[in-house]
Each structure stands twice: as structure tokens, then as C-alpha cells.
Design a protein around this motif. Structure first.
Motif, short mmCIF file in Angstrom:
data_model
loop_
_atom_site.label_atom_id
_atom_site.label_comp_id
_atom_site.label_asym_id
_atom_site.label_seq_id
_atom_site.Cartn_x
_atom_site.Cartn_y
_atom_site.Cartn_z
N TYR A 261 -8.37 8.80 -15.09
CA TYR A 261 -8.95 8.08 -16.22
C TYR A 261 -9.11 9.03 -17.41
N LYS B 155 -6.43 10.54 -21.63
CA LYS B 155 -6.91 10.56 -23.01
C LYS B 155 -7.34 11.96 -23.46
N ASN C 82 -13.42 2.01 -29.42
CA ASN C 82 -12.71 3.30 -29.32
C ASN C 82 -13.62 4.48 -29.03
N ARG D 291 -13.35 8.62 -23.88
CA ARG D 291 -13.50 8.25 -22.47
C ARG D 291 -14.53 9.12 -21.75
N ASP E 250 -16.17 -4.35 -24.94
CA ASP E 250 -15.14 -3.58 -25.65
C ASP E 250 -14.80 -4.34 -26.93
N SER F 292 -11.06 -2.32 -28.80
CA SER F 292 -10.56 -0.94 -28.85
C SER F 292 -9.05 -0.97 -28.73
N ASP G 104 -7.06 0.69 -26.81
CA ASP G 104 -6.57 0.67 -25.44
C ASP G 104 -7.53 -0.12 -24.54
N ASP H 57 -9.48 1.58 -21.55
CA ASP H 57 -10.70 2.38 -21.70
C ASP H 57 -11.83 1.69 -20.94
N CYS H 58 -11.86 0.38 -21.06
CA CYS H 58 -12.92 -0.42 -20.46
C CYS H 58 -12.48 -0.92 -19.07
#
Ligand SMILES: *[C@@H]1O[C@H](CO)[C@@H](O)[C@H](O)[C@H]1NC(C)=O
Ligand SMILES: *[C@@H]1O[C@H](CO)[C@@H](O)[C@H](O)[C@H]1NC(C)=O
Ligand SMILES: [Mn+2]
Length: 570
Positions: free
Chosen positions: A83, A87, A143, A146, A172, A175, A177, A180-181
Motif C-alpha cells: 500500500y 505512493k 488526496n 498514504r 474519499d 481523490s 486514486d 488510496d481509500c
């Protein structure tokens, strides 16, 4: 013999000084850059005052162990390394570029790093109920880094009694991406809602609240770390009285190095008439009355990012004003509404949550930062502040004439809830907010015989001259240079004020940039004399050698050169 004794004293002194230096160095080592790391995020302005200075009464480093249930097989489904790895900051990229905090530092720190227990030591022995109902924790983000988001979530799971956390709802806000969530939902209790377009903090929170299944809502920011036993004291207060809306003390996570710094424990939320949020010392009477440092602190407003509120109370009071955009001002709207409609706001000092305060917003406002803030605060002002809104417009003239949408629904809400007036709020909740003095000003012509006091050379920056000239009349648009405004002790012409050049007797009288603090500018109308308040001398047309100039000299009320007529301008 004397020599030896003197040497011994010098040696002891040097040893003492070295000891003190070591002590000071040692004591300050764990808190790097305390002063310089203070920063602001627009509304949460960080003054050095925010950070706790005396550390004696606190416990030391807290080592946080994982809650056993977190080692559950379910957590294994979440691959933390993968995860985070996806990023990573590109080598050479500005670590502040994406988030307005140092992402590199955040990435370096473990998701479950230990932090200091910053509470007052007496908090550790407070007993809380065991049978609270659980809470839904709502975190909205757009955004977020992470590593920072994950640390927020894991600090909650690690430092809250599992039975009290019903779920963590991540909203979220569109965002870039979605993962991310999404990827975080592999962690137990985490749910993810995603907006299909940018909605902003306010509508995102309402979406999260609507989805919450617990009776109590806990709103949190996405760049936080909760501290030891943060949740119980908050839930306790809401459990005792559902109309309370409670906030923790918000500690500071440095945006530069992510050091966790304790915030001062006797601040509350305040504001000025431009609706600029500030942390302020609680009033002295309130401070004196506090015998127990674990007691809650009543606060006129909350900072807005982190608070706990009963869900049915939240709904009853009208959630949020969903026509507000992105960010800003919503904390005032909520605070006024809670106080004026029968609730209360408080800061619970035994609950501590760290937050990264930033100097700028890392994201764009569709209509610009300032305009959004003005729109949101204007909606608040127009619905809640009654006639006191005039002070807001005086303090923020740029807000005049700006659009703020339709407020009929919120005005109706206020009427339905039979809320108190803003005057009630000022008297009962925030009497410390000074109401600007109404300027009693009169526009007048200052006449002596056929001549009138006139401001000359208005376009020159320095030494504008006050002189006597043939009177031009009493009509405002005609005279201009002979029109004066009597405003308290000041005699003004536009932004210039009648002033002595110095305090010596016989001083010439000129015009200076107005400054109510400047003793040279203070006058008092006494009968037909105009007296200088500091020197006690009187305005006189015959002092100066130069023709038509004015000065001051000892008062002699029957002297014609000291007699002035003030005529109202029409
Ligand atoms: C929340 O408030 C409602 C009343 O509006 C009350 O009945 C309920 O018990 C409260 N829940 C909690 C957990 O305090
Ligand atoms: C005070 O101002 C006058 C002119 O108004 C000047 O003549 C005098 O020297 C000044 N005195 C002092 C002490 O500066
Ligand atoms: Mn924040």
C-alpha cells in the motif's frame, strides 16, 4: 587560604553552570524545533502560545503496543508495505509539493510509531464508564498522503478500546486514486465512501454521518494521530449530556519533521469580527475557578476538524449547511448553532489528538480560497449574527456585495429550532468579544470670524498644513478641504488628524496620519476653545509667525484668537 577558598567558589560555580546547561540541553532534546515548527492552516493559527512550555507535570514516552485484536487474521489481508510502496515520493521531488507537509518524513515513520502521552498526569487516574455506546468515526479526505492517512487510522485502532469503535468511515472526496481509500477496507472496521465529484469537507462529512450506524459521531481529520485513551473522556461527556459537542486538545504534529508536540492545556477557541478563528487563553475568572485540570473547558467555538457529537442531536440541529463549499467557516456555523439552539461546546483536556497544522491548503478551491471563505462565513453571518453582522462587514469590507447563495432553508431551520439570538450568545457564551465602539462622529466646519480651518496640500505625504482660509460655506460637496470629522479625541480630515508637532508650548499645529494612540492628536472641545488634551494648551490663530497658520498656547478663553465655532456640515 583565601585564594584557595576563592578558587573553590569559582569551581563550584562553573560546575553548577555546566550542570544547568546539561539539564537544559537534555530537557529540550526530545522536542526539536518547538518554537519554529508552529504553523497555521488558515483558521487554526498557531502562535508559539499554543505549545506547552512547562513539561514537568507530564509522563514520559509512551510505548504503544498493538491491541491484541489487531493481530487478527483479518488484518493480514491488508498488505501495508505494498500500500505504501506504490505512493513513494519520487527521488528529487519536493517533499512538500503534494501535501504542504513533509511527506518524506511521514513516509519514514512507522504506521504505529509511539508518541508521548501528553495528558496531565491526573488524567490517567480518571475513571470512565464501561458501558458507553460505540461511535462511528468519520474521516474525510482529498488526496491525503498514504502514510499519513494510514497512521491516522492505525492510531485509532491501536489506542481506542475496540468495543467503542463501531466503524471508521473514510469519505474519499474524489481523490485522484480511488485505491488510496479502497485498499484500506481490508483492515477490519474500515469502510470507504467515494464521491463522484469534488464536494468539499462539509458535504462529505454529512455523507459520512448519514452512513454512520452508531449513535455517536466522531469527526476526525486525515492527518492526525490520536493519543492514549483519547476516546473515553469524549464519549463520557456526550454520554452524560447528549447536547454537548466536545473536542480534544489538539496537539501539534510538526509539518516539517512530524515531531509530536504537546499543546497548551488552557486555551479555548475564539474569534474576531472578521470571523478569523484563534486560540486564546481562557478568561482569568474561568482559569481561577478551575481546581481540577481534568475538567472540561467551555469554548465559544471549536476549531472544527475534530469533535464528537450525538448523531440524533447532529441531525436535529440541521447537520451542516451543505451549501457551503470545500472548507472554512463551517466551524463557526456549527458553533453558533450548537450554542444558540440549546447545546454547548467544550474542550476535554484528558483527550489529546495530534494534528498536522499546515501553512497553506495543498488543494485548489474551485472559486479561489478567499472567495470560498467569504461565501461560507457570509452564509454563517447572514443566518446567525442578526444585526451584529454589521461588525463583520466593517472588519471584512471585501465581503460586501459578494454572492452567498440562498439561505432561506437555514433561516427557516433557525426559526423552527427557536434558537436564541446572537446577542444572547454574546452575553452568555462570549462576553469577552469586544463590540467595536460606535464612532460618534460629527462633520463640522471650524470657523473663526470670516476664516475657516483648512487642510492644505493634501496630496503631499509629509507636513500637511492646517491653515486659516476664507470660509467656503457649509455644503459638504463644496468645501472638501474645510470639512472636519470630530471623532472622539481626534479632529480628522480624511485619514489625517490635527496634531502638535511636539509638546512644547507654542507648538505649531499640523496634520498627521491619524493614530488614536498618539497624544499629539488628542483634543477636547471646551466651550468655544479647542484644548490639546496632553499639554492643556489651546488652539490659537495668533501664535504662529507665518500668516494664517495655527498653533497652541496657554488657554485664555476670552481671547478672540482662541474662540472657535463648530458648524454642522449639511
Ligand atoms: C443521543 O441523543 C438522543 C436524544 O436526541 C438520546 O435518546 C440518545 O440516548 C443519545 N445517545 C447517546 C449515545 O448518548
Ligand atoms: C517644537 O516645534 C516647534 C515648531 O512648531 C519648533 O520651533 C521647536 O524647536 C520644537 N521644539 C522641540 C523641542 O523640538
Ligand atoms: Mn487538517
Amino acid at each position: 587560604m583565601r585564594r584557595i577558598r576563592a578558587n573553590a567558589i569559582v569551581l563550584l560555580t562553573v560546575a553548577w553552570i555546566l550542570g544547568m546547561l546539561y539539564y537544559l540541553w537534555h530537557d529540550s532534546r526530545p522536542y526539536p524545533k518547538q518554537g519554529s515548527s508552529s504553523s497555521s492552516s488558515g483558521r487554526n493559527v498557531q502562535k508559539p502560545i499554543r505549545l506547552e512550555s512547562s513539561r514537568e507535570d507530564r509522563t514520559v514516552v509512551q510505548v504503544v503496543t498493538k491491541a491484541p485484536w489487531l493481530d487478527d487474521h483479518k488484518l493480514k489481508a491488508f498488505d501495508e508495505q505494498a500500500y505504501l510502496a506504490r505512493k513513494q515520493l519520487n527521488p528529487g521531488a519536493d517533499p512538500y509539493g503534494n501535501h504542504a507537509f513533509n511527506q518524506q518524513e511521514s513516509d519514514k515513520l512507522a504506521s504505529d510509531r509511539p508518541i508521548r502521552d501528553t495528558r496531565h498526569y491526573r488524567c490517567a487516574s480518571v475513571q470512565y464508564n464501561k458501558d458507553f455506546l460505540s461511535t462511528s468515526i468519520i474521516i474525510t479526505f482529498h488526496n491525503e498522503a498514504r502514510s499519513t492517512l494510514l497512521r491516522t487510522v492505525k492510531s485509532i485502532l491501536n489506542r481506542s478500546p475496540p468495543s467503542l469503535v463501531q466503524e471508521i468511515i473514510l469519505v474519499d472526496d474524489f481523490s485522484t486514486d480511488p485505491e488510496d481509500c479502497q485498499l484500506l477496507t481490508k483492515i477490519p472496521k474500515i469502510k470507504c465512501l467515494r464521491n463522484t465529484r469534488r464536494e468539499g469537507l462539509i458535504r462529505s462529512r454529512v455523507k459520512g454521518a448519514d452512513a454512520a450506524t452508531a449513535e455517536v459521531l466522531t469527526f476526525l481529520d486525515s492527518h492526525c494521530e490520536v493519543n492514549k485513551d483519547w476516546l473515553q473522556p469524549l464519549l463520557q461527556r456526550v454520554h452524560e449530556d447528549y447536547t454537548r459537542v466536545v473536542s480534544p486538545i489538539i496537539d501539534v504534529i510538526s509539518l516539517d519533521n512530524f515531531a509530536y508536540l504537546a499543546a497548551s492545556a488552557d486555551l479555548r477557541g475564539g474569534f474576531d469580527w472578521s470571523l478569523h478563528f484563534k486560540w486564546e487563553q481562557m478568561p482569568i475568572q474561568q482559569k481561577m475557578a478551575r481546581t481540577d485540570p481534568t475538567q472540561s473547558i467551555r469554548t465559544p467555538v471549536i476549531a472544527g476538524g475534530i469533535f464528537v457529537m450525538n448523531k440524533s442531536w447532529f441531525n436535529h440541529l440541521g447537520k451542516y449547511d451543505t451549501q457551503m463549499d470545500i472548507w472554512g467557516g463551517e466551524n463557526f456555523e456549527l458553533s453558533f448553532r450548537v450554542w444558540m439552539c440549546g447545546g454547548s461546546l467544550e474542550i476535554v483536556p484528558c483527550s489529546r489528538v495530534g494534528h498536522v497544522f499546515r501553512k497553506r491548503h495543498p488543494y485548489d478551491f474551485p472559486e479561489g480560497n478567499a472567495l470560498t471563505y467569504i461565501k461560507n462565513t457570509k452564509r454563517t453571518v447572514e443566518v446567525w449574527m442578526d444585526d451584529y453582522k454589521q461588525y463583520y462587514y466593517e472588519a471584512r469590507p471585501s465581503a460586501l456585495g459578494k454572492a452567498y447563495g440562498n439561505i432561506a432553508e437555514r433561516v427557516d431551520l433557525r426559526r423552527r429550532l427557536r434558537c436564541n439570538s446572537f446577542q444572547w450568545y454574546l452575553q452568555n457564551v462570549y462576553p469577552e468579544l469586544r463590540i467595536p465602539e460606535k464612532e460618534v462622529s460629527e462633520r463640522a466646519v471650524v470657523r473663526q470670524g470670516e476664516k475657516c480651518l483648512e487642510a492644505q496640500d493634501l496630496h503631499r505625504v509629509v507636513s500637511i498644513i492646517a491653515s486659516l482660509r476664507p470660509c467656503k460655506g457649509l455644503q459638504s460637496n463644496l468645501l472638501f478641504s474645510q470639512e472636519w470629522v470630530l471623532s472622539g479625541p481626534l479632529i480628522k480630515h480624511q485619514d489625517k488628524c490635527l496634531a502638535l508637532t511636539n509638546f512644547s508650548l507654542g507648538s505649531q499645529v499640523i496634520l498627521d496620519l491619524c493614530n488614536p494612540q498618539d497624544g499629539r492628536q488628542k483634543w477636547k472641545i471646551k466651550g468655544s476653545s479647542i484644548m490639546q488634551l496632553v499639554t492643556g494648551a489651546c488652539l490659537d490663530s495668533q501664535v504662529e509667525t507665518e500668516k494664517d497658520r495655527v498653533g497652541t498656547t496657554s488657554c485664555q478663553p476670552d481671547l478672540a484668537s482662541q474662540q472657535w465655532e463648530l458648524l454642522q456640515v449639511t
